[in-house]
Design a protein around this motif. Structure first.
Motif, PDB file in Angstrom:
ATOM      1  N   GLY A  32       0.838  -1.188   0.000  1.00 54.67           N
ATOM      2  CA  GLY A  32       0.000   0.000   0.000  1.00 54.67           C
ATOM      3  C   GLY A  32       0.871   1.235   0.000  1.00 54.67           C
ATOM      4  N   GLY A  34       1.365   3.724  -1.925  1.00 54.32           N
ATOM      5  CA  GLY A  34       0.900   5.044  -2.335  1.00 54.32           C
ATOM      6  C   GLY A  34       1.908   5.743  -3.222  1.00 54.32           C
ATOM      7  N   GLU A  53       1.510  -1.634  -4.699  1.00 55.97           N
ATOM      8  CA  GLU A  53       0.478  -0.595  -4.733  1.00 55.97           C
ATOM      9  C   GLU A  53      -0.624  -0.994  -5.718  1.00 55.97           C
ATOM     10  OE1 GLU A  53      -2.078   2.325  -4.659  1.00 55.97           O
ATOM     11  OE2 GLU A  53      -0.483   2.135  -3.180  1.00 55.97           O
ATOM     12  N   ALA A  59       0.377   4.551  -8.349  1.00 55.53           N
ATOM     13  CA  ALA A  59       1.545   3.883  -8.929  1.00 55.53           C
ATOM     14  C   ALA A  59       2.263   4.790  -9.912  1.00 55.53           C
ATOM     15  CB  ALA A  59       1.108   2.587  -9.607  1.00 55.53           C
ATOM     16  N   ARG A  73       2.165  -4.155  -8.882  1.00 55.99           N
ATOM     17  CA  ARG A  73       0.763  -3.854  -8.606  1.00 55.99           C
ATOM     18  C   ARG A  73       0.146  -5.002  -7.818  1.00 55.99           C
ATOM     19  NH1 ARG A  73      -1.466  -0.317 -12.197  1.00 55.99           N
ATOM     20  NH2 ARG A  73      -3.274  -0.362 -10.800  1.00 55.99           N
ATOM     21  N   ASP A  75      -2.186  -5.847  -3.722  1.00 56.87           N
ATOM     22  CA  ASP A  75      -2.592  -5.351  -2.407  1.00 56.87           C
ATOM     23  C   ASP A  75      -2.376  -6.421  -1.356  1.00 56.87           C
ATOM     24  OD1 ASP A  75      -5.007  -7.022  -2.059  1.00 56.87           O
ATOM     25  OD2 ASP A  75      -5.863  -5.785  -3.646  1.00 56.87           O
ATOM     26  N   SER A  94      -1.666   1.891   5.792  1.00 56.75           N
ATOM     27  CA  SER A  94      -2.416   1.197   4.742  1.00 56.75           C
ATOM     28  C   SER A  94      -3.059  -0.112   5.185  1.00 56.75           C
ATOM     29  CB  SER A  94      -1.493   0.921   3.539  1.00 56.75           C
ATOM     30  OG  SER A  94      -0.390   0.118   3.900  1.00 56.75           O
TER      31      SER A  94
END
Length: 236
Positions: A32, A34, A53, A59, A73, A75, A94
């Motif tokens: 996360g 950011g 992210e 991103a 990419r 989570d 996050s």
């Protein structure tokens, strides 16, 4: 209860002490990430860090500000990371966006034995009068920030429920900084409760809040005081 867009060096000192390992040379995934604020600090400390992210916009900003740091990419609910591959997972502001029923097992999967899941949040120091007053105004306008209350504050309970996997340690780091009023309001407006309630409601609050803070800080510089709540869960 409000995010600040920075963290003090003492926080990373505490991470090293409680995790029992230096950050320099350590492989770390910052989940996360950011725009990369915490990632940049970990990288500057010497960590071999990869950012995770989910958001396309975040991103893209991350890649502009930290082009030399790897970014994938994904989570916390489904980490794009190999099993038993890392000694450290960090979540800066996050973790409360994850579903602990999924993110806790994912952390167990990705961490090596003896590795640590490191969670932290900047929270307003409510023993400072103007900070407490602002917190009350936010709650009157928006109601309680249920997203943070249910996931952020419950993180220790969720991890403790997997006591066969984690040993928990907690620490608080107090810090302060002076920032322009516009910077403070932008940081405040990035908090989840503002995002959830939409632009019109957020704008109305921030307009009124500017008047309140002008009376407290007539020079237009806000003395922010934060407590960073740090939770380290070490995999047994």
């Amino acid at each position: 209860m409000y995010k600040g867009r920075s963290y003090p060096p003492a926080l990373l000192d505490a991470v090293e002490n409680l995790a029992g390992r230096p950050l320099r040379g350590a492989r770390v995934a910052d989940v996360g990430a950011g725009t990369g604020i915490a990632t940049a600090l970990l990288h500057a400390r010497g960590a071999d860090v990869v950012a995770v992210e989910p958001g396309a916009g975040m991103a893209a900003e991350f890649r502009r500000s930290l082009p030399g740091v790897p970014l994938v990419r994904g989570d916390g609910n489904r980490l794009p990371l190999a099993t038993a591959s890392l000694p450290l997972l960090t979540y800066a502001q996050s973790w409360h966006w994850t579903d602990p029923a999924r993110s806790v097992p994912e952390a167990v999967r990705v961490l090596r034995p003896g590795g640590a899941l490191v969670l932290w949040w900047n929270t307003g120091a409510l023993d400072v009068p103007w900070v407490a007053d602002q917190a009350r105004r936010v709650e009157r306008h928006f109601g309680p920030d249920s997203l943070v209350a249910t996931n952020g504050d419950a993180s220790g309970a969720a991890l403790a429920g997997r006591s066969g996997h984690f040993a928990l340690a907690r620490h608080t780091v107090r810090w302060s900084r002076r920032v322009p009023l516009d910077t403070h309001l932008a940081n405040l407006g990035s908090h989840s409760v503002f995002l959830v309630h939409g632009e019109a409601s957020a704008t109305a609050f921030l307009t009124a809040e500017r008047r309140h803070l002008r009376a407290v800080f007539p020079d237009g510089v806000v003395e922010e005081t934060y407590d960073v709540d740090l939770l380290i869960a070490t995999r047994s």
